[in-house]
Enzyme design. Structure first.
Site, short mmCIF file in Angstrom:
data_model
loop_
_atom_site.label_atom_id
_atom_site.label_comp_id
_atom_site.label_asym_id
_atom_site.label_seq_id
_atom_site.Cartn_x
_atom_site.Cartn_y
_atom_site.Cartn_z
N ASP A 103 -22.05 -14.57 24.30
CA ASP A 103 -21.70 -15.89 23.74
C ASP A 103 -21.90 -15.87 22.22
O ASP A 103 -21.03 -16.31 21.46
CB ASP A 103 -22.59 -17.01 24.32
CG ASP A 103 -22.41 -17.20 25.82
OD1 ASP A 103 -21.89 -18.23 26.24
OD2 ASP A 103 -22.81 -16.29 26.58
N GLU A 128 -19.80 -24.06 20.10
CA GLU A 128 -20.88 -24.41 21.03
C GLU A 128 -22.26 -23.89 20.62
O GLU A 128 -23.25 -24.60 20.74
CB GLU A 128 -20.56 -23.89 22.44
CG GLU A 128 -21.65 -24.27 23.45
CD GLU A 128 -21.38 -23.79 24.86
OE1 GLU A 128 -20.36 -23.12 25.09
OE2 GLU A 128 -22.22 -24.10 25.73
N ASP A 191 -15.07 -22.40 21.96
CA ASP A 191 -16.04 -22.09 23.02
C ASP A 191 -16.04 -20.57 23.15
O ASP A 191 -15.08 -19.98 23.65
CB ASP A 191 -15.62 -22.75 24.34
CG ASP A 191 -16.76 -22.76 25.33
OD1 ASP A 191 -17.64 -21.88 25.24
OD2 ASP A 191 -16.78 -23.66 26.20
N ILE A 193 -17.69 -18.38 24.92
CA ILE A 193 -17.49 -18.04 26.33
C ILE A 193 -17.54 -19.36 27.09
O ILE A 193 -18.59 -20.01 27.14
CB ILE A 193 -18.56 -17.09 26.90
CG1 ILE A 193 -18.45 -15.71 26.26
CG2 ILE A 193 -18.40 -16.96 28.42
CD1 ILE A 193 -19.38 -14.67 26.87
N ASP A 194 -16.43 -19.75 27.64
CA ASP A 194 -16.42 -20.93 28.50
C ASP A 194 -16.52 -20.42 29.93
O ASP A 194 -15.81 -19.49 30.31
CB ASP A 194 -15.12 -21.71 28.29
CG ASP A 194 -15.09 -22.97 29.13
OD1 ASP A 194 -16.12 -23.67 29.19
OD2 ASP A 194 -14.04 -23.24 29.75
N THR A 196 -19.81 -19.68 31.19
CA THR A 196 -20.88 -18.67 31.08
C THR A 196 -21.44 -18.33 32.46
O THR A 196 -21.78 -17.17 32.73
CB THR A 196 -22.00 -19.16 30.15
OG1 THR A 196 -21.41 -19.53 28.90
CG2 THR A 196 -23.04 -18.09 29.90
N LYS A 317 -8.63 -22.42 34.35
CA LYS A 317 -7.92 -23.40 35.18
C LYS A 317 -6.72 -23.99 34.42
O LYS A 317 -5.66 -24.17 34.99
CB LYS A 317 -8.88 -24.54 35.60
CG LYS A 317 -9.98 -24.06 36.56
CD LYS A 317 -10.82 -25.22 37.08
CE LYS A 317 -11.91 -25.66 36.16
NZ LYS A 317 -12.98 -24.67 35.94
N ARG A 331 -11.45 -32.98 37.41
CA ARG A 331 -12.82 -32.73 36.90
C ARG A 331 -13.58 -34.05 36.85
O ARG A 331 -13.22 -34.95 36.09
CB ARG A 331 -12.73 -32.13 35.50
CG ARG A 331 -14.08 -31.73 34.93
CD ARG A 331 -13.93 -31.11 33.54
NE ARG A 331 -15.18 -30.53 33.11
CZ ARG A 331 -15.55 -29.28 33.36
NH1 ARG A 331 -14.77 -28.49 34.05
NH2 ARG A 331 -16.71 -28.83 32.94
N ASP A 343 -14.80 -27.59 25.35
CA ASP A 343 -14.53 -27.31 26.76
C ASP A 343 -13.10 -27.68 27.16
O ASP A 343 -12.70 -27.41 28.30
CB ASP A 343 -15.51 -28.05 27.67
CG ASP A 343 -16.86 -27.34 27.76
OD1 ASP A 343 -16.86 -26.10 27.70
OD2 ASP A 343 -17.89 -28.02 27.88
N1 LIG Z 1 -23.47 -31.08 34.54
C1 LIG Z 1 -22.31 -30.73 33.97
N2 LIG Z 1 -21.19 -31.45 34.20
C2 LIG Z 1 -20.01 -31.11 33.67
N3 LIG Z 1 -19.83 -30.03 32.88
C3 LIG Z 1 -20.90 -29.28 32.61
C4 LIG Z 1 -22.18 -29.58 33.13
N4 LIG Z 1 -23.04 -28.66 32.70
C5 LIG Z 1 -22.32 -27.82 31.91
N5 LIG Z 1 -21.03 -28.20 31.86
C6 LIG Z 1 -19.91 -27.62 31.11
O1 LIG Z 1 -18.99 -27.04 32.01
C7 LIG Z 1 -18.47 -25.90 31.37
C8 LIG Z 1 -17.90 -24.96 32.38
O2 LIG Z 1 -16.88 -25.62 33.05
P1 LIG Z 1 -16.33 -25.12 34.45
O3 LIG Z 1 -17.15 -25.76 35.50
O4 LIG Z 1 -14.91 -25.62 34.41
O5 LIG Z 1 -16.44 -23.65 34.43
C9 LIG Z 1 -19.63 -25.34 30.63
O6 LIG Z 1 -19.15 -24.59 29.55
P2 LIG Z 1 -19.96 -23.27 29.08
O7 LIG Z 1 -19.93 -22.29 30.18
O8 LIG Z 1 -19.17 -22.88 27.88
O9 LIG Z 1 -21.36 -23.74 28.72
C10 LIG Z 1 -20.41 -26.57 30.16
O10 LIG Z 1 -20.05 -26.99 28.86
MG LIG Z 2 -17.62 -24.36 27.86
MG LIG Z 3 -22.70 -23.37 27.48
MG LIG Z 4 -19.56 -21.68 26.29
#
Ligand SMILES: Nc1ncnc2c1ncn2[C@@H]1O[C@H](COP(=O)(O)O)[C@@H](OP(=O)(O)O)[C@H]1O
Ligand SMILES: [Mg+2]
Ligand SMILES: [Mg+2]
Ligand SMILES: [Mg+2]
Length: 406
Positions: A103, A128, A191, A193-194, A196, A317, A331, A343
């Site tokens: 990241d 981020e 982002d 790494i989205d 993670t 997605k 979502r 995000d």
């Molecule tokens: N409780 C929560 N509700 C919704 N989104 C959340 C969450 N906790 C973390 N996230 C976000 O959801 C992203 C991942 O989305 P997805 O579920 O589509 O993979 C995460 O990005 P990061 O991985 O960059 O931190 C983070 O920003």
């Molecule tokens: Mg993200």
């Molecule tokens: Mg994160």
């Molecule tokens: Mg991230």
């Protein structure tokens, strides 16, 4: 039956509400072919209507080329780390989300490449990560490792003309991401790494980069190192014949394109033209903590959707939706969760330029001009123009039913 792209299980369940995990063959495939599963997205936006009109005719070709390069190089660093992901690479940020050397390394690389390639205006980056934890004494080894990774990644790329960077350079590059964004001027949104959690599990993730101009997203890049180049609509999408590694990119008014991360010529992509809800399939988060699987299941039932949800991590997605792999992305975070612009910014323009619509659950467009956060009603709903009215109706009815049953 739900479909998940991943490597953690060999479970296939045909029941709605259950998850189809990938099988052992797929796991072997992912391990051998998706060594670097990242999704990189980058987007740019503009804010006031007058300014938006002024920028509508502008070209962002130079910025787009820089964004594609930055995301692709960052993806290579991520791939390297995912291949050798060690427990010691996983840190814990104060919010307890996993953050890896990748990241930080990805954020530093994108920042350094944008600085190098785009010298005409000072870089404003909303990203981020920040260097706070990395500056602590106990992170010395980690910072050293990140710096090594960044330099090795640059050295192994013949097209990058950046001299070796120091640990202090890396910390500074990460901290350029502290911009507040907002409705005026140009701001990059990253982002690094989205997804993670998907990255750490060895599954889907993305590097997402976008540009805002006067509060509007004007370009976006999504690098998805583990996403198959062919459709993931079918539950057998992850056959061992599939090649992985997709780069989606879009510029306002110019459509959305996809190419392979290893550099095949781009092809234009479009969202699904499906008008039949029974035939629609939908995407949602792998993590139930990020989006209510119960609510999406209620909506799907109400609409008559027959196919199981496809559950994958990250803005992959949005990429998959932009090329018509499915028709809907739902979502619904828990009450009180505030969405961050990084995000969604890159994914938003990738879908919009492919002919799709991204709204909040109240039917309003997303507003990226408010700073680092999105101020939205309840959730995010993505589909094509034909299906959006029926989808929003079902979403709103389901939200009310769920609220009254509590
Ligand atoms: N409780 C929560 N509700 C919704 N989104 C959340 C969450 N906790 C973390 N996230 C976000 O959801 C992203 C991942 O989305 P997805 O579920 O589509 O993979 C995460 O990005 P990061 O991985 O960059 O931190 C983070 O920003
Ligand atoms: Mg993200
Ligand atoms: Mg994160
Ligand atoms: Mg991230």
């Amino acid at each position: 039956m739900n479909t998940s792209i991943g490597n953690s299980s060999a479970v296939l369940s045909m029941r709605r509400g259950a998850v189809l995990h990938i099988n052992a063959r797929t796991r072997t495939y992912l391990n051998s072919k998706s060594k670097f599963p990242f999704l990189l997205s980058l987007s740019f936006s503009t804010a006031t209507p007058r300014a938006a009109r002024a920028t509508a005719s502008m070209s962002y070709h130079k910025q787009l080329a820089a964004a594609k390069k930055a995301a692709s190089v960052a993806a290579r660093l991520c791939q390297k780390v995912q291949t050798a992901l060690l427990q010691s690479d996983v840190q814990s940020k104060s919010d307890k989300s996993p953050v890896t050397v990748a990241d930080y390394g990805s954020q530093a690389i994108v920042s350094l490449i944008l600085e190098k390639e785009l010298t005409s205006i000072p870089l404003s980056l909303v990203a981020e990560e920040d260097s706070g934890d990395l500056r602590k004494e106990e992170s010395r080894e980690t910072l050293h490792r990140i710096t090594e990774l960044v330099n090795d990644t640059f050295a192994s790329d013949g097209t990058i003309n950046i001299s070796p960077v120091s640990e202090e350079d890396v910390l500074k590059a990460i901290d350029t991401g502290k911009s507040e964004g907002g409705p005026h001027g140009q701001h990059w949104v990253l982002d690094p790494i989205d997804g993670t959690k998907g990255f750490v599990r060895g599954q889907q993730y993305a590097i997402a980069l976008a540009l805002l101009d006067e509060g509007k997203v004007v370009l976006g890049v999504l690098a998805c190192p583990n996403l198959p180049l062919s459709s993931i609509a079918k539950s057998d999408f992850s056959s061992s014949e599939d090649k992985v590694g997709c780069l989606f990119f879009a510029e306002v008014g110019g459509g959305t394109y996809m190419q392979s991360l290893d550099g095949s010529p781009p092809t234009k992509v479009h969202v699904s033209t499906n008008e039949n809800l029974e035939e629609a399939s939908f995407f949602e988060s792998y993590e139930a903590a990020h989006s209510s699987h119960d609510l999406s299941s209620l909506i799907a039932t109400k609409l008559g959707v027959k196919a199981p949800p496809v559950r994958i991590d990250s803005q992959a997605k949005y990429g998959a939706l932009s090329r018509g792999d499915g028709s809907i992305y739902l979502r619904f975070p828990r009450r009180g969760y505030v969405e961050k612009i990084w995000d969604h910014a890159a994914g938003y323009i990738v879908v919009a330029e492919a002919g799709g619509v991204v709204n909040d659950a109240g039917g309003k467009p997303l507003d990226f001009s408010k700073g680092r956060y999105l101020d939205l009603d309840t959730g995010i709903v993505v589909t094509n123009q034909k299906l959006m009215p029926a989808l929003l109706k079902a979403v709103q009815e389901s939200i009310s039913e769920k609220a009254s049953s509590l």
